[in-house]
Design an enzyme around this catalytic site. Structure first.
Site, PDB file in Angstrom:
ATOM      1  N   ALA A  67       0.870  -1.174   0.000  1.00 49.90           N
ATOM      2  CA  ALA A  67       0.000   0.000   0.000  1.00 49.90           C
ATOM      3  C   ALA A  67       0.907   1.225   0.000  1.00 49.90           C
ATOM      4  CB  ALA A  67      -0.886  -0.014   1.238  1.00 49.90           C
ATOM      5  N   GLY A 112       0.559  -4.982   0.732  1.00 52.91           N
ATOM      6  CA  GLY A 112      -0.643  -5.064  -0.112  1.00 52.91           C
ATOM      7  C   GLY A 112      -0.390  -5.779  -1.435  1.00 52.91           C
ATOM      8  N   GLU A 115      -0.667  -9.331  -0.622  1.00 56.37           N
ATOM      9  CA  GLU A 115      -2.108  -9.560  -0.380  1.00 56.37           C
ATOM     10  C   GLU A 115      -2.885  -9.617  -1.687  1.00 56.37           C
ATOM     11  OE1 GLU A 115      -2.131  -6.253   2.532  1.00 56.37           O
ATOM     12  OE2 GLU A 115      -3.239  -7.620   3.824  1.00 56.37           O
ATOM     13  N   GLU A 135       4.695  -5.117   7.206  1.00 56.99           N
ATOM     14  CA  GLU A 135       3.963  -4.043   7.903  1.00 56.99           C
ATOM     15  C   GLU A 135       4.464  -3.790   9.314  1.00 56.99           C
ATOM     16  OE1 GLU A 135       2.554  -6.414   6.069  1.00 56.99           O
ATOM     17  OE2 GLU A 135       1.044  -5.531   4.752  1.00 56.99           O
TER      18      GLU A 135
HETATM   19  N1  COA Z   1       4.595   3.161  -0.771  1.00 52.46           N
HETATM   20  C1  COA Z   1       4.970   4.310  -1.326  1.00 52.46           C
HETATM   21  N2  COA Z   1       6.105   4.458  -2.044  1.00 52.46           N
HETATM   22  C2  COA Z   1       6.869   3.376  -2.184  1.00 52.46           C
HETATM   23  C3  COA Z   1       6.544   2.130  -1.622  1.00 52.46           C
HETATM   24  C4  COA Z   1       5.325   2.046  -0.884  1.00 52.46           C
HETATM   25  N3  COA Z   1       4.916   0.895  -0.347  1.00 52.46           N
HETATM   26  N4  COA Z   1       7.525   1.238  -1.937  1.00 52.46           N
HETATM   27  C5  COA Z   1       8.422   1.915  -2.658  1.00 52.46           C
HETATM   28  N5  COA Z   1       8.034   3.191  -2.821  1.00 52.46           N
HETATM   29  C6  COA Z   1       8.722   4.269  -3.542  1.00 52.46           C
HETATM   30  C7  COA Z   1       9.940   4.787  -2.803  1.00 52.46           C
HETATM   31  O1  COA Z   1       9.568   5.724  -1.824  1.00 52.46           O
HETATM   32  C8  COA Z   1      10.728   5.377  -3.933  1.00 52.46           C
HETATM   33  O2  COA Z   1      10.133   6.610  -4.284  1.00 52.46           O
HETATM   34  P1  COA Z   1      11.073   7.916  -4.572  1.00 52.46           P
HETATM   35  O3  COA Z   1      11.921   7.516  -5.734  1.00 52.46           O
HETATM   36  O4  COA Z   1      10.078   8.982  -4.895  1.00 52.46           O
HETATM   37  O5  COA Z   1      11.862   8.131  -3.328  1.00 52.46           O
HETATM   38  C9  COA Z   1      10.471   4.424  -5.079  1.00 52.46           C
HETATM   39  O6  COA Z   1       9.250   3.737  -4.763  1.00 52.46           O
HETATM   40  C10 COA Z   1      11.554   3.385  -5.280  1.00 52.46           C
HETATM   41  O7  COA Z   1      11.736   2.687  -4.043  1.00 52.46           O
HETATM   42  P2  COA Z   1      13.157   2.523  -3.332  1.00 52.46           P
HETATM   43  O8  COA Z   1      12.902   2.294  -1.871  1.00 52.46           O
HETATM   44  O9  COA Z   1      14.067   3.637  -3.696  1.00 52.46           O
HETATM   45  O10 COA Z   1      13.671   1.173  -4.024  1.00 52.46           O
HETATM   46  P3  COA Z   1      14.706   0.125  -3.432  1.00 52.46           P
HETATM   47  O11 COA Z   1      15.063  -0.782  -4.546  1.00 52.46           O
HETATM   48  O12 COA Z   1      15.832   0.822  -2.717  1.00 52.46           O
HETATM   49  O13 COA Z   1      13.888  -0.709  -2.320  1.00 52.46           O
HETATM   50  C11 COA Z   1      11.956  -1.895  -1.466  1.00 52.46           C
HETATM   51  C12 COA Z   1      12.807  -1.518  -2.697  1.00 52.46           C
HETATM   52  C13 COA Z   1      10.739  -2.625  -1.967  1.00 52.46           C
HETATM   53  C14 COA Z   1      12.796  -2.815  -0.566  1.00 52.46           C
HETATM   54  C15 COA Z   1      11.579  -0.612  -0.690  1.00 52.46           C
HETATM   55  O14 COA Z   1      11.025   0.304  -1.603  1.00 52.46           O
HETATM   56  C16 COA Z   1      10.555  -0.846   0.403  1.00 52.46           C
HETATM   57  O15 COA Z   1      10.906  -1.368   1.456  1.00 52.46           O
HETATM   58  N6  COA Z   1       9.294  -0.444   0.167  1.00 52.46           N
HETATM   59  C17 COA Z   1       8.248  -0.505   1.149  1.00 52.46           C
HETATM   60  C18 COA Z   1       7.741  -1.918   1.318  1.00 52.46           C
HETATM   61  C19 COA Z   1       6.681  -1.973   2.412  1.00 52.46           C
HETATM   62  O16 COA Z   1       6.945  -1.734   3.562  1.00 52.46           O
HETATM   63  N7  COA Z   1       5.461  -2.308   1.991  1.00 52.46           N
HETATM   64  C20 COA Z   1       4.354  -2.452   2.899  1.00 52.46           C
HETATM   65  C21 COA Z   1       3.599  -1.191   3.009  1.00 52.46           C
HETATM   66  S1  COA Z   1       2.259  -1.349   4.163  1.00 52.46           S
END
Ligand code: COA
Length: 260
Positions: A67, A112, A115, A135
């Site tokens: 999400a 999400g 999910e 989460e």
């Molecule tokens: N919501 C909003 N934005 C998200 C996102 C999310 N769940 N997951 C990634 N993004 C965005 C990042 O903020 C970044 O945006 P920006 O370029 O404007 O800063 C972009 O997507 C790229 O992500 P980034 O974190 O730079 O990529 P990465 O390869 O370094 O890491 C992940 C990848 C998936 C490990 C990392 O993005 C992450 O941990 N995301 C969140 C996962 C999460 O907790 N999901 C559950 C949410 S309830």
């Protein structure tokens, strides 16, 4: 077809590919995207030309990375409950769809995203895919049905571990747990999904829809799944496709099902 901002829809040979298209945010599900997914899945129910659907994510890196955290961060208690309920409603529509719905998991399937994949009837993953419910790292829990569907799919102990540690697992580990059906190289992901879907589409559509309904009945405490199965079996036996299927077998030819 309705206009979509965050989804790409493509209909080919009866298969609707629904691509979550926010690659710069790793296809994170904001509220608008959830609303659009609801419209898209409604289209799968309503459009007779659509025989099944495949969800996937834009770009090579992510299916859906969760999400949209920037929206979650703003939620109050009341809004958060309806946020979760709205998402749950949409994912339940996917789960209950009487046409096959596959997830083509092409990268991160987190929160999400995991999910969404679990709400689909089957999951095929590319070998770079990573699954997880992270989460707890944010001080929250899954809200789009993850606590329920992950436990159904992989059992209580492993579901507890994944949701309590927030750990990510590889596509191969997910396959070993029963979370995904197949793992293939990324270039083979859509062809594998198409192959599965085309095989299912050679079967009687009514029977396919009733298999989905009966399997889902296992997880509905208010329903006697055996009764649902007997009723559904009887329903199939009154269909034209059952006559066609049995005749085709006896006549040593391929059946031509019509979905009636
Ligand atoms: N919501 C909003 N934005 C998200 C996102 C999310 N769940 N997951 C990634 N993004 C965005 C990042 O903020 C970044 O945006 P920006 O370029 O404007 O800063 C972009 O997507 C790229 O992500 P980034 O974190 O730079 O990529 P990465 O390869 O370094 O890491 C992940 C990848 C998936 C490990 C990392 O993005 C992450 O941990 N995301 C969140 C996962 C999460 O907790 N999901 C559950 C949410 S309830």
């Amino acid at each position: 077809m309705a206009a979509y901002e965050n989804l790409l829809l493509e209909l080919n040979n009866g298969i609707l590919t629904i691509t979550i298209n926010r690659a710069d945010k790793l296809n994170a599900l904001n509220i608008d995207t959830i609303r659009e997914i609801k419209n898209a899945i409604q289209q799968v129910y309503d459009d007779a030309d659509v025989k099944g659907a495949i969800f996937t994510g834009a770009g090579p890196k992510a299916f859906v990375a969760g999400a949209d955290i920037s929206e979650i961060a703003e939620l109050s208690e009341v809004n958060a409950r309806s946020f979760a309920e709205r998402g749950q409603e949409v994912f339940a529509m996917i789960e209950r769809c009487n046409k096959p719905v596959l997830a083509a998991v092409n990268g991160f399937a987190l929160g999400g995203g995991c999910e969404l994949a679990m709400a689909c009837h089957m999951r095929v993953a590319s070998d770079n895919a990573r699954f997880g419910q992270p989460e707890v790292n944010l001080g929250v829990i899954p809200g789009y049905g993850g606590t329920q569907r992950m436990t159904q799919l992989i059992g209580k102990g492993k579901a507890m571990e994944l949701m309590m540690t927030g750990d990510m697992i590889s596509a191969e580990e997910a396959r070993a747990l029963g979370l995904v059906n197949h793992v293939v190289p990324q270039e083979d992901l859509m062809p594998k999904c198409m192959e599965l879907m085309e095989k299912i589409m050679t079967k009687a559509p009514l029977a396919i829809g009733l298999v989905i309904e009966c399997v889902n009945a296992v997880f509905n405490k208010d329903e006697n799944g055996y009764q649902t199965e007997a009723n559904s079996f009887a329903r199939c036996c009154t269909s034209e496709d059952f006559v066609e299927g049995t005749n085709a077998f006896l006549e040593k030819r391929k059946p031509a099902f019509k979905g009636i």
